[in-house]
Structure formats: structure tokens, C-alpha cells
Design an enzyme around this catalytic site. Sequence first.
Site, PDB file in Angstrom:
ATOM      1  N   ASN A 198       0.875  -1.178   0.000  1.00 31.94           N
ATOM      2  CA  ASN A 198       0.000   0.000   0.000  1.00 31.94           C
ATOM      3  C   ASN A 198       0.912   1.227   0.000  1.00 31.94           C
ATOM      4  OD1 ASN A 198      -1.767   2.066   0.505  1.00 31.94           O
ATOM      5  ND2 ASN A 198      -2.315   1.399   2.580  1.00 31.94           N
ATOM      6  N   TRP A 199       0.977   1.884  -1.137  1.00 35.26           N
ATOM      7  CA  TRP A 199       1.883   3.034  -1.246  1.00 35.26           C
ATOM      8  C   TRP A 199       1.327   4.294  -0.582  1.00 35.26           C
ATOM      9  CZ3 TRP A 199       4.673   3.339  -6.702  1.00 35.26           C
ATOM     10  CH2 TRP A 199       5.526   2.239  -6.817  1.00 35.26           C
ATOM     11  N   LYS A 200       0.062   4.252  -0.173  1.00 34.00           N
ATOM     12  CA  LYS A 200      -0.562   5.429   0.466  1.00 34.00           C
ATOM     13  C   LYS A 200      -0.358   6.656  -0.445  1.00 34.00           C
ATOM     14  CE  LYS A 200       0.034   3.132   4.851  1.00 34.00           C
ATOM     15  NZ  LYS A 200       0.126   3.195   6.295  1.00 34.00           N
ATOM     16  N   GLU A 213      -6.514   4.687   8.149  1.00 36.13           N
ATOM     17  CA  GLU A 213      -6.286   6.103   7.828  1.00 36.13           C
ATOM     18  C   GLU A 213      -7.532   6.713   7.186  1.00 36.13           C
ATOM     19  OE1 GLU A 213      -2.614   5.470   5.731  1.00 36.13           O
ATOM     20  OE2 GLU A 213      -1.681   4.902   7.626  1.00 36.13           O
ATOM     21  N   GLY A 249       3.173   2.247  10.729  1.00 36.21           N
ATOM     22  CA  GLY A 249       4.151   3.328  10.554  1.00 36.21           C
ATOM     23  C   GLY A 249       4.907   3.682  11.812  1.00 36.21           C
ATOM     24  N   GLY A 304       3.078  -1.118   4.170  1.00 33.44           N
ATOM     25  CA  GLY A 304       3.098   0.296   3.807  1.00 33.44           C
ATOM     26  C   GLY A 304       4.493   0.733   3.408  1.00 33.44           C
ATOM     27  N   GLY A 305       5.198   1.359   4.354  1.00 36.12           N
ATOM     28  CA  GLY A 305       6.497   1.968   4.069  1.00 36.12           C
ATOM     29  C   GLY A 305       7.477   1.052   3.348  1.00 36.12           C
ATOM     30  N   GLU A 348      -4.813  -4.895  10.757  1.00 36.47           N
ATOM     31  CA  GLU A 348      -3.779  -3.870  10.933  1.00 36.47           C
ATOM     32  C   GLU A 348      -4.015  -3.141  12.255  1.00 36.47           C
ATOM     33  OE1 GLU A 348      -1.978  -2.670   6.869  1.00 36.47           O
ATOM     34  OE2 GLU A 348      -3.657  -1.346   7.276  1.00 36.47           O
ATOM     35  N   SER A 380       4.022  -2.177  10.204  1.00 35.76           N
ATOM     36  CA  SER A 380       5.481  -2.235  10.419  1.00 35.76           C
ATOM     37  C   SER A 380       6.101  -3.572  10.014  1.00 35.76           C
ATOM     38  CB  SER A 380       5.827  -1.894  11.877  1.00 35.76           C
ATOM     39  OG  SER A 380       5.466  -0.554  12.162  1.00 35.76           O
ATOM     40  N   HIS A 405      -9.327   1.181   5.341  1.00 36.90           N
ATOM     41  CA  HIS A 405      -8.021   1.368   5.972  1.00 36.90           C
ATOM     42  C   HIS A 405      -8.192   2.317   7.164  1.00 36.90           C
ATOM     43  CE1 HIS A 405      -3.878   2.488   6.701  1.00 36.90           C
ATOM     44  NE2 HIS A 405      -3.530   1.410   6.021  1.00 36.90           N
TER      45      HIS A 405
END
Length: 243
Positions: free
Chosen positions: A9-11, A91, A165, A224-225, A159, A203, A89
Site C-alpha cells: 500500500n503506497w498510500k 487512515e 508506521g 506500507g512503508g 492492521e 510495520s 483502511h
Amino acid sequence: MPRKLAAGNWKMNGLRASLSELETLAARHSDASVDILICPPATLIGACQNTLFDVGGQDCHTAESGAHTGDISAQMLADAGATYVITGHSERRADHGETDEIVAAKSDAAYKAGLIAVICVGETLDEREAGTTLDIIDGQLAGSIPEGATADNTVIAYEPVWAIGTGKVPTLEQIAEVHAHIRAKLQARFSDGADMRILYGGSVKGSNAADIFGVPHVDGALVGGASLKADDFSPIISALEAS
Ligand code: 13P
């Protein structure tokens, strides 16, 4: 056994220059034995088509079309080449006030467009510390997964909000407890609940992926990251293949 899934997920990250990371990834994993999904920003979906990866959106509207400035429908994502979309998600739930009801409607819109919905659930730190994690997960599963969910059109992502993150990861026992609980709930509600894939997200890195993938009922990861760079995502894909 459902085919395992490594999802990135590149957000709100990624420009056209970032596509070279996918070329590197494709060269390294051309014979991958797991499914690989990239969810870039919507601007890159069309440019992301690659025979190795599935491509997904990060959100969709509940409606097919209409006066909703700035929104994207599931049908538009499919038209651009997506086969998946992330719904609910944390977010989106936090930044845009998305309720379970909205997440269910978005997931339904995904099914109508022929997309696989990656429906996200997870507790906050306060909820975990209050000992209500499983109750929160139960409410989100009951409210966010539409009746029409099947193992073919739905992936669940667990999640924990506090792990996203932050570099903080639940213990393997905590992941095992929640994943087994989700599996039991899916099996109780859906005839093919045993085959619905359940991803862990929060993470995930090359250094912890193998341990996490060793946990029962972890069918892959939503990353993610560490999905932004081929050098970071590649070891996670390899760990999933080896699991
Ligand atoms: P991080 O891997 O950056 O913690 O993000 C997880 C996530 O939210 C994926 O959807």
C-alpha cells in the site's frame, strides 16, 4: 490452501519515477509463487500494469458515478486496470470518518465492479490497553464485510492502528490470537471462510516478515512503508514464498 498474498500500500506516495522500483521488483520475482499486489496512488494505476503484479486502488466511493468531486468509483479503478481495492483502511476511517457501514458499502461497490476488496480492521492502542481488541475486531468484521463476501472477492487485513508506521509490532502471540479469532468468525459466517485470506499489516519489514508469516492464519501481509522500495519489499516477498 489459499494462495498467499504480498500486498503493498503506497498510500499518498509515488510519482512516475517510482515505477522503476516495480521494474526492479518484477525482474527479481518473475517466477513468484505468491500473489503480489501493488496499490499505488490512483494517478499511477494506469501506468502500473505489469504481468507480474496485480494492481489495486486504496479506496473507492460507494456509488458508480455521480456528483462527488475528487472521488473515484470502483468501476473507474477497474477501468484503469485495477483488480483489487483496499477498503476501510484505518487512515480512511480516522481521516475521513468512514464507519463500518460506509466500508461495507464501499466493499459492495467493489464487488459490483468485479474488484477484490481488501477490508481492513484493527484496534487502537487505547482499545488494546483496555482489553477490548477482540470486541473491536468483531464489530468491524460484522459491520464492514458485506453479505456477498466470498474467498474469491474478499481479503481481510488485520492492521493494529498502533503498529502502522510506528516500527512497533505486536508479539507473535498477539498476532496469532487475533488471526485465529478472525478465522473463526469468518468460518462461522461464510461457507468458504476457511479460504478467505487474512493479511497482517503494521510495520512489516524484511527483518520480521519470516516470523510473522510463520504464525497460523497469516496468509500474507499488507505493507506500507517497506513496499515503496524494491530493496525493502523484495525480502518480504521472498519470506512469504519461503513460509
Ligand atoms: P506500515 O507498513 O508503513 O506500517 O503501514 C502499514 C499499512 O498501513 C498498510 O496498509
